[in-house]
Write an enzyme that holds these catalytic residues in place. Structure first.
Site, mmCIF file in Angstrom:
data_model
loop_
_atom_site.group_PDB
_atom_site.id
_atom_site.type_symbol
_atom_site.label_atom_id
_atom_site.label_comp_id
_atom_site.label_asym_id
_atom_site.label_seq_id
_atom_site.Cartn_x
_atom_site.Cartn_y
_atom_site.Cartn_z
ATOM 1 N N HIS A 275 -16.938 -38.334 -29.625
ATOM 2 C CA HIS A 275 -15.551 -38.527 -29.215
ATOM 3 C C HIS A 275 -14.707 -38.475 -30.486
ATOM 4 O O HIS A 275 -15.027 -39.158 -31.466
ATOM 5 C CB HIS A 275 -15.347 -39.904 -28.588
ATOM 6 C CG HIS A 275 -16.220 -40.163 -27.396
ATOM 7 N ND1 HIS A 275 -15.729 -40.166 -26.115
ATOM 8 C CD2 HIS A 275 -17.538 -40.444 -27.299
ATOM 9 C CE1 HIS A 275 -16.707 -40.434 -25.276
ATOM 10 N NE2 HIS A 275 -17.815 -40.611 -25.973
ATOM 11 N N GLN B 154 -22.064 -42.489 -28.561
ATOM 12 C CA GLN B 154 -22.979 -43.422 -27.914
ATOM 13 C C GLN B 154 -24.304 -42.670 -27.786
ATOM 14 O O GLN B 154 -24.420 -41.759 -26.969
ATOM 15 C CB GLN B 154 -22.468 -43.855 -26.529
ATOM 16 C CG GLN B 154 -21.331 -44.830 -26.584
ATOM 17 C CD GLN B 154 -19.975 -44.175 -26.748
ATOM 18 O OE1 GLN B 154 -19.823 -42.972 -26.725
ATOM 19 N NE2 GLN B 154 -18.959 -45.001 -26.940
ATOM 20 N N ASN C 111 -10.773 -33.090 -23.018
ATOM 21 C CA ASN C 111 -11.136 -33.714 -21.759
ATOM 22 C C ASN C 111 -9.986 -34.602 -21.331
ATOM 23 O O ASN C 111 -8.947 -34.630 -21.985
ATOM 24 C CB ASN C 111 -12.469 -34.473 -21.891
ATOM 25 C CG ASN C 111 -13.327 -34.310 -20.664
ATOM 26 O OD1 ASN C 111 -12.848 -34.469 -19.556
ATOM 27 N ND2 ASN C 111 -14.578 -33.986 -20.862
ATOM 28 N N HIS D 156 -26.044 -35.798 -22.479
ATOM 29 C CA HIS D 156 -25.860 -34.671 -23.399
ATOM 30 C C HIS D 156 -25.154 -35.255 -24.624
ATOM 31 O O HIS D 156 -24.061 -35.809 -24.494
ATOM 32 C CB HIS D 156 -24.994 -33.599 -22.727
ATOM 33 C CG HIS D 156 -24.913 -32.295 -23.441
ATOM 34 N ND1 HIS D 156 -24.553 -31.138 -22.783
ATOM 35 C CD2 HIS D 156 -25.143 -31.941 -24.725
ATOM 36 C CE1 HIS D 156 -24.544 -30.131 -23.643
ATOM 37 N NE2 HIS D 156 -24.896 -30.605 -24.836
ATOM 38 N N HIS E 24 -22.843 -36.073 -27.567
ATOM 39 C CA HIS E 24 -21.461 -35.676 -27.814
ATOM 40 C C HIS E 24 -20.771 -36.718 -28.686
ATOM 41 O O HIS E 24 -21.153 -37.877 -28.703
ATOM 42 C CB HIS E 24 -20.688 -35.474 -26.508
ATOM 43 C CG HIS E 24 -20.668 -36.681 -25.630
ATOM 44 N ND1 HIS E 24 -21.738 -37.057 -24.852
ATOM 45 C CD2 HIS E 24 -19.702 -37.601 -25.400
ATOM 46 C CE1 HIS E 24 -21.433 -38.150 -24.172
ATOM 47 N NE2 HIS E 24 -20.200 -38.517 -24.496
#
Length: 160
Positions: free
Chosen positions: A93, A78, A27, A89, A91
């Site tokens: 990091h 988070q 990303n 959604h 996820h």
């Protein structure tokens, strides 16, 4: 190959790793590992999905360390809006880290967490990059796709 979605955002071109139940994308600020089924919270995942997600974090993390010459990783999630999750959604990091030369190394180590929270807030506007340097200009979709294609090569047999 079926399209991949991160919440309602199609991220197929940014994907560089897929398992049956999870995938990894480049990303604008760093790498994300995401379950294929869009669920809000970790507790919403079933056992096989959770296992796949964590195996993907482990496998992708290992590749990121090798690809970027990192000494470690910051892995963050988070889990829920109260924790700073802005995209509905689950996820993770993944941020490659260096023992020296990383702007968060040494005494600044814990400053990575406010940076991740800031990046999470920007996620819904597609404002992430691979590194944790907030001053770097966001990459274009073409640049993210190129990096994803490069990272794919690390999962192919015979890669150094």
């Amino acid at each position: 190959m079926s399209p991949l979605f991160f919440s309602t955002i199609e991220v197929t071109r940014q994907a560089f790793y897929r398992s049956g139940l999870s995938f990894a994308i480049v990303n604008l600020k760093h790498v994300l590992v995401i379950p294929t089924r869009p669920v809000l919270r970790l507790a919403d995942l079933n056992g096989p999905e959770l296992s796949s997600l964590m195996r993907t974090v482990q496998q992708v993390g290992s590749v990121l360390e090798r690809a970027y010459g990192a000494d470690g990783l910051t892995v963050a999630c988070q889990d829920g809006k109260a924790a700073g999750q802005s995209v509905p959604h689950v996820h993770f990091h993944l941020l490659p880290r260096k023992a020296a030369g990383d702007r968060f190394s040494g005494r600044n180590n814990d400053q990575i967490y406010p940076a991740v929270e800031k990046a999470e807030a920007e996620l819904s506007q597609q404002a992430l990059k691979v590194d944790a340097d907030e001053n770097r200009v966001a990459r274009s979709l073409k640049e993210m796709e190129e990096e994803a294609n490069w990272l794919k090569t690390f999962f192919q047999e015979g890669h150094p």
